[in-house]
Write a protein that holds these residues in place. Structure first.
Motif: not given
Lengths: 215, 205
Positions: B177-184, B187-188
């Motif tokens: 999902p776009k807002p989760l891309k990269g850093l998010g 973390f998970i």
């Protein structure tokens, strides 16, 4: 003296204070200072104490470095910064040991680790070395609050869902949730859940603020 | 001997610096984009950690601890310089990093170019200072115990960052999902890896 005419809380200075809370948040956007942040978010109280300690260290060392910025030789600036930070951290550590011994025990090595907290080095390098003491002070307070907000949100959920208390007060027991079969989620106390909680915070923040999305 | 081995295994898997204590997270997240760079940084961390933990152990026991100065004479026996430990440890780490950098540059220029910028960055890696502070808190009995703890923690950090980099190289091709891309998502994934590492906790040593 034209430079003295700027008011103490001009809009530019206020921006230094508020930007780190959201758009420039040190944890979720700049990815700084995660190291010591996560392990102490099991309970709300250590998280608050940690926030205050970081705030003191960051604000004071920002001011000191900014006041010295013209006389620090660039080649040895890292060592100078580390010495200033380490001195502040020793003061905070001794203060906690004297007045809040149980919290200082809970925080264990993480007070000492404020020295290598990347937020502090990062802000000294990026801001204090190039700005006057007063904006540096505001920048320090702003960034420490941005760090603290994430810490406190994470600690709030972990303590509430993990042990059913807030600041040690048994909130969920009073509501009678346990009588209808609710149980504390032991997973929330374990360290990995802090990372996942932050991941979710980042998700929510970026979903609301599309400009932060990475491509 | 068995004791040393216990500490070694324990510090790699059970007390893993990254997954159990979140130390060295900043560089862990920033440098784990490709396997190659993360191997470089991981090696440098093992190196510096194996040197700084025993050195700080000796300083702690012969200079800083309550009564540690008694080898100078009886009048120093009740001195306690413990409050200076942060500043001494960080000074040792910063100078060791500098020293290691010079030695590697002299004797192995190839390794030096591979490590590149990561060597100086290690000075502010929380895992290194964390290693020394845990050594102080846990009161190891001999310098060998401290050394095997340092080596083990370094290797644990190395494993963590290389594993993470491998996952991140693959995840680039998946539909996050776009807002989760990269850093998010990083973390998970780190959180999930942490849960996997917790299964080692059952091991009794």
């Amino acid at each position: 003296m034209a430079k003295d005419s700027e008011p103490l809380f001009s809009s530019k200075n206020l921006k230094l204070l508020t930007d780190p809370l959201n758009n420039e948040n040190p944890i979720t956007v700049q990815v700084l200072g995660i190291c010591s942040a996560l392990a102490i978010t099991v309970k709300l109280k250590p998280a608050i104490v940690m926030t205050l300690s970081v705030m003191v260290v960051l604000a004071v060392s920002n001011v000191v470095i900014s006041a010295l910025r013209k006389s620090i030789p660039p080649r040895i600036r890292i060592i100078v910064q580390l010495v200033v930070i380490a001195t502040m951290v020793i003061l905070v550590d001794q203060f906690l040991k004297a007045f809040a011994y149980d919290v200082s025990k809970q925080l264990s090595v993480f007070v000492g680790l404020i020295i290598t907290n990347c937020i502090i080095m990062g802000r000294l390098e990026a801001f204090a070395m190039a700005n006057k003491p007063w904006p540096s002070f505001l920048d320090g307070i702003g960034n420490a609050s941005g760090y603290g907000i994430i810490l406190i949100i994470v600690a709030f959920f972990r303590e509430l869902l993990g042990s059913g208390t807030l600041l040690g007060y048994p909130v969920l027991e009073k509501t009678g949730l346990y009588n209808i079969g609710y149980e504390n989620n032991g997973l929330m106390i374990l360290p990995p859940m802090a990372l996942i909680t932050i991941g979710i915070i980042i998700w929510v923040q970026r979903a609301k603020n599309r400009s932060l999305i990475e491509e | 001997m068995a004791n040393l081995f216990d500490i070694f295994i324990k510090s790699i898997f059970i007390d893993n610096m990254v997954f159990a204590y979140f130390l060295g997270m900043c560089s862990f997240l920033a440098v784990s984009k490709t396997v190659k760079t993360s191997v470089g940084l991981g090696t440098a961390v093992i190196f510096v950690m194996t040197i700084t933990v025993p050195v700080n152990y000796l300083l702690e026991n012969y200079l800083l601890k309550a009564g540690a100065l008694s080898w100078l004479g009886p009048q120093f026996a009740d001195l306690n310089l413990d409050f200076l430990s942060f500043i001494i440890f960080i000074a040792v780490i910063a100078s060791m990093v500098q020293l290691v950098e010079m030695i590697i540059e002299k004797y192995s220029p190839t390794l030096y170019t591979t490590l590149g910028i990561f060597l100086p960055l290690i000075a502010v890696n929380c895992a290194i200072l964390g290693g020394s502070l845990f050594m102080q808190e846990r009161d190891y009995r001999t310098v060998w115990e401290a050394t095997s703890f340092g080596l083990g923690s370094g290797i644990g950090w190395f494993l963590a960052i290389v594993g993470m980099a491998a996952i991140r190289e693959k995840i680039r091709y998946s539909n996050v999902p776009k807002p989760l891309k990269g850093l998010g998502i990083t973390f998970i994934v780190t959180g999930l890896m942490g849960i996997a590492f917790m299964s080692f906790m059952g091991i009794k040593l």
